[in-house]
Scaffold this motif. Structure first.
Motif, PDB file in Angstrom:
ATOM      1  N   SER A  28      76.743  45.731  47.010  1.00 49.83           N
ATOM      2  CA  SER A  28      75.549  46.334  47.591  1.00 49.83           C
ATOM      3  C   SER A  28      75.451  45.946  49.059  1.00 49.83           C
ATOM      4  N   THR A  29      74.786  46.775  49.841  1.00 46.37           N
ATOM      5  CA  THR A  29      74.627  46.483  51.258  1.00 46.37           C
ATOM      6  C   THR A  29      73.419  45.587  51.484  1.00 46.37           C
ATOM      7  N   THR A  30      73.421  44.899  52.609  1.00 49.05           N
ATOM      8  CA  THR A  30      72.327  43.991  52.917  1.00 49.05           C
ATOM      9  C   THR A  30      71.032  44.771  53.135  1.00 49.05           C
ATOM     10  N   THR A  43      67.382  45.796  54.605  1.00 53.19           N
ATOM     11  CA  THR A  43      66.850  45.810  55.966  1.00 53.19           C
ATOM     12  C   THR A  43      65.717  44.790  56.096  1.00 53.19           C
TER      13      THR A  43
END
Length: 208
Positions: A84-86, A88
């Motif tokens: 998964s992406t970091t 915001t």
């Protein structure tokens, strides 16, 4: 509403783990908005709690709550986490949203007033809303083409809804789904009811 007390009893009788996904309950259900687990007072028997930030907490993403050992295991073994992406910086708003659940309980009370008003209004018009017990209210339509047409008519009337169909539900159990907010006014909800009544005249959603 799940019979969580019986589920917990059976789960632990057989030595299994109890996982509760309370996506629709957090911030809405229970005396202080802590969900179905609070309603049944079962925080200790529940092994893992999962949910979403996208409903009452007004953000994106989700969460898993469990023992330190479990969370460490998921951090290194769960592909969904590893790839998964970091998030915001906006995700920090979740912390404030959680605080507001306690600090401003009037919003939960107002939400339930709106839930009850819309739900009873739809039932009074002859629509099938199932056994919903949260701010997520479905109107069961059945056929997918009819559901899509109803969704189109509602949108034209200025009412945003989500047509839900297979594979999210069974093929003949398609529905229109709505999320009620505490900030909806009575005029907003009446507009929804009128739009559903008009849509029903055109695509025949109810059995009346």
């Amino acid at each position: 509403m799940a019979m969580l007390d019986r589920i917990a009893e059976i789960t632990h009788h057989y030595g299994a783990y109890l996982v509760v996904d309370d996506a629709h309950g957090i911030g809405v259900v229970g005396d202080t908005g802590r969900g179905v687990i609070e309603m049944y007072d079962l925080f200790d028997p529940v092994d893992i709690i999962t949910g979403t930030f996208s409903k009452a907490l007004g953000n994106i993403g989700g969460y898993v709550i469990g023992s330190r050992e479990l969370i460490n295991f998921l951090k290194y073994q769960s592909k969904q986490h590893l790839f998964s992406t970091t998030a915001t910086p906006a995700i920090t708003g979740i912390i404030r949203a959680i605080e507001l659940v306690d600090e401003e309980p009037q919003w939960k009370d107002r939400l339930w007033e709106n839930i009850t008003y819309l739900k009873n209004g739809l039932i009074g018009l002859g629509f099938d809303v199932g056994t919903t017990a949260s701010a997520v209210i479905p109107v069961k339509v059945g056929e997918i083409p009819k559901t899509l047409e109803a969704g189109k008519l509602l949108l034209r009337a200025g009412v945003y809804t989500n047509p839900i169909m297979y594979p999210a539900v069974s093929r003949k159990n398609a529905r229109i789904r709505m999320n009620v907010m505490a900030t909806h006014t009575r005029a907003h909800l009446d507009k929804v009811l009128n739009a559903f009544a008009d849509a029903d005249q055109k695509v025949k959603i109810t059995n009346a």
